[in-house]
Design an enzyme around this catalytic site. Structure first.
Site, PDB file in Angstrom:
ATOM      1  N   GLY A 110      10.741  -3.950   1.453  1.00 53.03           N
ATOM      2  CA  GLY A 110      11.559  -4.386   2.745  1.00 53.03           C
ATOM      3  C   GLY A 110      11.130  -5.682   3.234  1.00 53.03           C
ATOM      4  N   GLY A 112       8.684  -7.070   6.422  1.00 53.94           N
ATOM      5  CA  GLY A 112       7.699  -6.984   7.834  1.00 53.94           C
ATOM      6  C   GLY A 112       8.163  -7.900   8.758  1.00 53.94           C
ATOM      7  N   TYR A 142       4.769  -5.764  18.371  1.00 57.70           N
ATOM      8  CA  TYR A 142       5.287  -6.882  17.654  1.00 57.70           C
ATOM      9  C   TYR A 142       6.230  -7.558  18.656  1.00 57.70           C
ATOM     10  CZ  TYR A 142       3.664  -4.866  13.164  1.00 57.70           C
ATOM     11  OH  TYR A 142       3.119  -4.475  11.971  1.00 57.70           O
ATOM     12  N   HIS A 198       0.297   3.396  15.264  1.00 59.97           N
ATOM     13  CA  HIS A 198      -0.275   2.154  14.735  1.00 59.97           C
ATOM     14  C   HIS A 198      -1.665   2.071  14.422  1.00 59.97           C
ATOM     15  CE1 HIS A 198       1.003  -2.345  15.231  1.00 59.97           C
ATOM     16  NE2 HIS A 198       0.407  -2.000  14.203  1.00 59.97           N
TER      17      HIS A 198
END
Length: 359
Positions: A110, A112, A142, A198
């Site tokens: 995928g 990031g 993010y 996380h």
């Protein structure tokens, strides 16, 4: 006359005694027959009782076995519902997916989105989706969940074909319910395919339990962890109910986690690597590594493709980040070549235990 009378009386007495003897013999025979009948009845009754007891015992045993079978099936079902079963986590290189222990399929490659924000993020995710990518990794920290959601919604691709991962940061663990709702609102894509913690922090167990509730409510489909290693997993897993479907850690040729990956796999959990190309400030050195460059030249591939393919053959899902459409496309072309055991061994020998981030 008297003698005649005595004679008659004697005859009568003899006849009477004879009759009495016959009755006694008859009664004795009758008693014997009755006793034999009673014995026969007793034997028949005993045999019938034994047969009934045997049949009852067999019935009880069958019922017990049936109950045990049902209980076993229910236990397996409960384990399945509780998401605690481990299973085969082999990658399917034809479909380019892996079956998670949550029952959902996830792509094994995928993009990031760390450091991608705003329009750059929207454009990069859009380019990835146009290149066939169906796995997108984001996170609260993010600051781009809204941009990821925008790209997904505008792609024209059916929602169920795209797998979106996001994460809760430790500063959200004190109110995980609100954090989950915030992620759902920012992404605005109906549901979250997978949510991770996380990294470990105060309240992480409570936050994970809140995510479990969100799974039950249909808001999240699968759960996972990021930056959990063997000791952390040993301490954490007994405190939760749903086994993580995925553990996402830093993994690249200079930091290979060769002790952690097999452990994760042994639990029926998929491993995913962030910084697969070494991370910011280290990518150029890794791509220029002599061993990797030689292997790339032998296959007519780029160093990045060799590293990503090495990860896949080790059973590690890859999510390289990029904002360059050409690199994004290049990072998808991993399935028409294969590294040999010798080549895998040469890359394995590059491990330095060199971590490129503090997580």
């Amino acid at each position: 006359m008297k003698r005649l009378f005595n004679l008659i009386l004697a005859c009568l007495l003899i006849v009477s005694l004879s009759a009495c003897g016959k009755r006694t013999e008859t009664d004795s025979l009758t008693d014997k027959v009755s006793e034999q009948d009673r014995q026969a009845e007793s034997v028949e009754t005993t045999e019938q009782t034994g047969q009934e007891q045997s049949a009852a015992s067999e019935t009880a045993q069958t019922e017990a076995e049936t109950e045990n079978d049902m209980a076993g099936g229910q236990e397996q079902q409960t384990q399945g519902d509780g998401n605690t079963m481990t299973g085969d986590i082999s990658f399917n290189f034809e479909t380019k997916t892996v079956l998670l222990n949550s029952g959902y399929e996830m792509p094994i490659y995928g993009i990031g989105t760390y450091s991608l924000t705003g329009d750059t993020c929207v454009e990069s995710v859009t380019a990835a989706l146009n290149s066939g990518v169906r796995l997108i990794d984001t996170a609260y920290m993010y600051h781009n969940e809204e941009s990821v959601g925008e790209a997904v919604r505008n792609s024209g691709i059916p929602r169920e074909e795209i797998f979106v991962i996001t994460k809760l940061y430790p500063n959200q663990f004190s109110d995980p319910e609100a954090a989950i709702e915030e992620a759902l609102a920012k992404l605005d894509i109906d549901y979250i395919d997978m949510m991770l913690l996380h990294h470990p922090g105060t309240g992480d167990v409570e936050a994970y339990l809140a995510m479990e509730k969100a799974v039950a409510d249909g808001k999240i489909r699968s759960l996972g962890l990021s930056n959990w290693y063997v000791e952390e997993l040993d301490e954490f897993l007994p405190q939760i109910n749903i086994t993580p479907a995925l553990v996402q850690n830093e993994i690249h040729p200079y930091y290979q986690e060769n002790d952690v990956i097999p452990y994760i796999h042994s639990l029926g959990i998929v491993a995913q690597g962030w910084y697969p190309l070494g991370g910011r400030g280290y990518t150029a050195e890794l791509l220029g590594n002599e061993v990797i460059s030689e292997i790339a030249a032998a296959h007519g591939r780029s160093s990045a493709q060799v590293i990503l393919r090495w990860n896949l053959q080790k059973g590690v899902v890859v999510i390289p980040g990029s904002s360059n459409p050409d690199h994004i496309q290049e990072n998808t072309e991993l399935f028409d070549f294969e590294l040999t055991e010798e080549e895998m061994g040469r890359i394995n020998a590059l491990d330095r235990g060199e971590k490129h981030d503090w997580y």
